[in-house]
Structures are given as C-alpha cells and as structure tokens.
Design a protein around this motif. Structure first.
Motif, PDB file in Angstrom:
ATOM      1  N   ALA A   3       0.832  -1.203   0.000  1.00 26.27           N
ATOM      2  CA  ALA A   3       0.000   0.000   0.000  1.00 26.27           C
ATOM      3  C   ALA A   3       0.864   1.250   0.000  1.00 26.27           C
ATOM      4  CB  ALA A   3      -0.913   0.009   1.218  1.00 26.27           C
ATOM      5  N   LEU A   4       0.462   2.223  -0.807  1.00 24.33           N
ATOM      6  CA  LEU A   4       1.084   3.541  -0.822  1.00 24.33           C
ATOM      7  C   LEU A   4       0.051   4.524  -0.293  1.00 24.33           C
ATOM      8  CD1 LEU A   4       3.377   5.494  -1.618  1.00 24.33           C
ATOM      9  CD2 LEU A   4       2.278   5.679  -3.862  1.00 24.33           C
ATOM     10  N   LEU A  71       7.740  19.408  -4.596  1.00 24.20           N
ATOM     11  CA  LEU A  71       8.955  19.146  -5.359  1.00 24.20           C
ATOM     12  C   LEU A  71       8.991  17.657  -5.672  1.00 24.20           C
ATOM     13  CD1 LEU A  71      11.447  21.280  -3.247  1.00 24.20           C
ATOM     14  CD2 LEU A  71      10.405  21.885  -5.437  1.00 24.20           C
ATOM     15  N   LEU A  72       8.446  17.306  -6.807  1.00 23.56           N
ATOM     16  CA  LEU A  72       8.295  15.899  -7.161  1.00 23.56           C
ATOM     17  C   LEU A  72       9.388  15.433  -8.100  1.00 23.56           C
ATOM     18  CD1 LEU A  72       4.474  15.846  -7.877  1.00 23.56           C
ATOM     19  CD2 LEU A  72       5.632  15.139  -5.805  1.00 23.56           C
ATOM     20  N   ASN A  73       9.867  14.243  -7.860  1.00 23.14           N
ATOM     21  CA  ASN A  73      10.712  13.548  -8.809  1.00 23.14           C
ATOM     22  C   ASN A  73       9.788  12.529  -9.476  1.00 23.14           C
ATOM     23  OD1 ASN A  73      12.322  11.648 -10.114  1.00 23.14           O
ATOM     24  ND2 ASN A  73      13.989  11.883  -8.636  1.00 23.14           N
ATOM     25  N   PRO A  74       9.355  12.793 -10.721  1.00 28.24           N
ATOM     26  CA  PRO A  74       8.356  11.913 -11.338  1.00 28.24           C
ATOM     27  C   PRO A  74       8.811  10.463 -11.463  1.00 28.24           C
ATOM     28  CG  PRO A  74       8.955  13.726 -12.815  1.00 28.24           C
ATOM     29  CD  PRO A  74       9.744  13.884 -11.568  1.00 28.24           C
ATOM     30  N   VAL A  75      10.094  10.238 -11.641  1.00 28.31           N
ATOM     31  CA  VAL A  75      10.595   8.863 -11.752  1.00 28.31           C
ATOM     32  C   VAL A  75      10.450   8.144 -10.411  1.00 28.31           C
ATOM     33  CG1 VAL A  75      12.629   7.446 -12.211  1.00 28.31           C
ATOM     34  CG2 VAL A  75      12.146   9.440 -13.653  1.00 28.31           C
ATOM     35  N   SER A  76      10.903   8.773  -9.338  1.00 30.97           N
ATOM     36  CA  SER A  76      10.804   8.158  -8.006  1.00 30.97           C
ATOM     37  C   SER A  76       9.354   7.956  -7.595  1.00 30.97           C
ATOM     38  CB  SER A  76      11.500   9.031  -6.964  1.00 30.97           C
ATOM     39  OG  SER A  76      12.872   9.110  -7.222  1.00 30.97           O
ATOM     40  N   LEU A  77       8.519   8.960  -7.855  1.00 29.19           N
ATOM     41  CA  LEU A  77       7.110   8.837  -7.508  1.00 29.19           C
ATOM     42  C   LEU A  77       6.447   7.741  -8.337  1.00 29.19           C
ATOM     43  CD1 LEU A  77       4.925   9.968  -5.681  1.00 29.19           C
ATOM     44  CD2 LEU A  77       4.375  11.611  -7.479  1.00 29.19           C
ATOM     45  N   GLY A  78       6.806   7.652  -9.605  1.00 31.89           N
ATOM     46  CA  GLY A  78       6.275   6.595 -10.464  1.00 31.89           C
ATOM     47  C   GLY A  78       6.657   5.210  -9.966  1.00 31.89           C
ATOM     48  N   GLU A  79       7.884   5.068  -9.460  1.00 37.06           N
ATOM     49  CA  GLU A  79       8.321   3.781  -8.914  1.00 37.06           C
ATOM     50  C   GLU A  79       7.531   3.413  -7.660  1.00 37.06           C
ATOM     51  OE1 GLU A  79      12.510   4.344  -8.382  1.00 37.06           O
ATOM     52  OE2 GLU A  79      12.941   4.034 -10.517  1.00 37.06           O
ATOM     53  N   LEU A  80       7.260   4.408  -6.804  1.00 37.64           N
ATOM     54  CA  LEU A  80       6.456   4.149  -5.609  1.00 37.64           C
ATOM     55  C   LEU A  80       5.059   3.669  -5.993  1.00 37.64           C
ATOM     56  CD1 LEU A  80       7.306   7.207  -3.317  1.00 37.64           C
ATOM     57  CD2 LEU A  80       7.934   4.830  -2.936  1.00 37.64           C
ATOM     58  N   VAL A  81       4.459   4.342  -6.956  1.00 43.03           N
ATOM     59  CA  VAL A  81       3.110   3.970  -7.392  1.00 43.03           C
ATOM     60  C   VAL A  81       3.119   2.590  -8.042  1.00 43.03           C
ATOM     61  CG1 VAL A  81       1.235   4.569  -8.975  1.00 43.03           C
ATOM     62  CG2 VAL A  81       2.318   6.358  -7.612  1.00 43.03           C
ATOM     63  N   GLN A  82       4.133   2.325  -8.847  1.00 42.61           N
ATOM     64  CA  GLN A  82       4.198   1.043  -9.554  1.00 42.61           C
ATOM     65  C   GLN A  82       4.384  -0.133  -8.594  1.00 42.61           C
ATOM     66  OE1 GLN A  82       7.409   0.701 -12.427  1.00 42.61           O
ATOM     67  NE2 GLN A  82       5.997  -0.288 -13.841  1.00 42.61           N
ATOM     68  N   ARG A  83       5.106   0.077  -7.498  1.00 43.80           N
ATOM     69  CA  ARG A  83       5.329  -0.994  -6.515  1.00 43.80           C
ATOM     70  C   ARG A  83       4.069  -1.328  -5.725  1.00 43.80           C
ATOM     71  NH1 ARG A  83      10.613   1.465  -5.002  1.00 43.80           N
ATOM     72  NH2 ARG A  83       9.536   2.516  -3.308  1.00 43.80           N
ATOM     73  N   ALA A  87      -3.192   2.433  -3.900  1.00 37.99           N
ATOM     74  CA  ALA A  87      -2.770   3.776  -3.485  1.00 37.99           C
ATOM     75  C   ALA A  87      -3.942   4.431  -2.763  1.00 37.99           C
ATOM     76  CB  ALA A  87      -2.351   4.617  -4.688  1.00 37.99           C
ATOM     77  N   HIS A  88      -3.692   4.895  -1.556  1.00 37.09           N
ATOM     78  CA  HIS A  88      -4.724   5.566  -0.769  1.00 37.09           C
ATOM     79  C   HIS A  88      -4.358   7.040  -0.690  1.00 37.09           C
ATOM     80  CE1 HIS A  88      -6.994   6.916   2.714  1.00 37.09           C
ATOM     81  NE2 HIS A  88      -7.797   5.900   2.486  1.00 37.09           N
ATOM     82  N   VAL A  89      -5.190   7.882  -1.287  1.00 39.87           N
ATOM     83  CA  VAL A  89      -4.939   9.323  -1.317  1.00 39.87           C
ATOM     84  C   VAL A  89      -5.771   9.975  -0.219  1.00 39.87           C
ATOM     85  CG1 VAL A  89      -5.116  11.413  -2.706  1.00 39.87           C
ATOM     86  CG2 VAL A  89      -4.449   9.254  -3.780  1.00 39.87           C
ATOM     87  N   VAL A 100      -0.090  11.518  -7.916  1.00 42.08           N
ATOM     88  CA  VAL A 100      -0.209  10.095  -7.599  1.00 42.08           C
ATOM     89  C   VAL A 100      -1.412   9.496  -8.326  1.00 42.08           C
ATOM     90  CG1 VAL A 100      -0.735   8.445  -5.734  1.00 42.08           C
ATOM     91  CG2 VAL A 100       1.017  10.184  -5.416  1.00 42.08           C
ATOM     92  N   CYS A 101      -2.524  10.204  -8.345  1.00 42.97           N
ATOM     93  CA  CYS A 101      -3.715   9.706  -9.055  1.00 42.97           C
ATOM     94  C   CYS A 101      -3.444   9.556 -10.548  1.00 42.97           C
ATOM     95  CB  CYS A 101      -4.899  10.646  -8.824  1.00 42.97           C
ATOM     96  SG  CYS A 101      -5.568  10.550  -7.158  1.00 42.97           S
TER      97      CYS A 101
END
Length: 106
Positions: A3-4, A71-83, A87-89, A100-101
């Motif tokens: 869960a993220l 300040l988002l790093n789209p690659v790092s955030l994408g990896e978190l979402v993909q894992r 995802a609970h917003v 994230v959505c």
C-alpha cells in the motif's frame, strides 16, 4: 498487499486530521502484515514516528508560491506507485495527490 499512502502533511500540529489518519492507517496496515510506504509533501513528528516503526516515509518538500507546489521527482514517484497494489490518497486538493492519481491511472 503493498500500500502507498499519500497526504499533504505528516506534521502532527499543522497536518490536522489527515496527518493523524494517515499515520494511524499506515501503522494499522503494517501490523496486519501489509507492506506500507507513505509519501507526503511536509514531514514532521508523525513522519519520524512512522520511520521509527520501520515504515518507509518519503517527504517531497515544496515551493510556496501562490499555491504550494510539491517538489516531485516523477521517476521516483512513479516507482512508488508502480510498486503498490493500492494507493490511498488522503485529501485530493494538492499537487501530490493529483500526481499520484495520474500515475496510478496510467
């Protein structure tokens, strides 16, 4: 289950109810055996508490202009979402939640 959880703040004083609920939910899911990661724009006492219990907690930081821009790093955030399996917003009125959505939808 992986869960993220996302929220704008993990500051116990300024984050209000969403910060508390995110912290409680993360700890509860972790006790039930879920692998939980939390991402927030602002850190604080609750972020430190989550880290001390072994829950990976990521804080993006932000720029304060007219609106708070994370300040988002789209690659790092994408990896978190993909894992994550889910995802609970917590709160939908900020840039982190929107990002994230969008990544989860993709």
């Amino acid at each position: 289950m992986k869960a993220l959880l996302t929220t704008i703040s993990l500051n116990g004083e300024r984050g209000g109810g969403t910060a508390q609920r995110t912290s409680f939910l993360a700890q509860h899911l972790s006790r039930l055996g879920a692998k939980v990661e939390v991402v927030a724009v602002e850190g604080g006492t609750l972020a430190d508490e989550l880290r001390s219990t072994g829950i990976p907690t990521h804080v993006t930081g932000s720029l304060r202009m007219r609106y708070q821009l994370p300040l988002l790093n789209p690659v790092s955030l994408g990896e978190l979402v993909q894992r994550a399996d889910v995802a609970h917003v917590m709160g939908y009125w900020n840039g982190l939640s929107a990002a994230v959505c969008a990544l989860a939808y993709r």
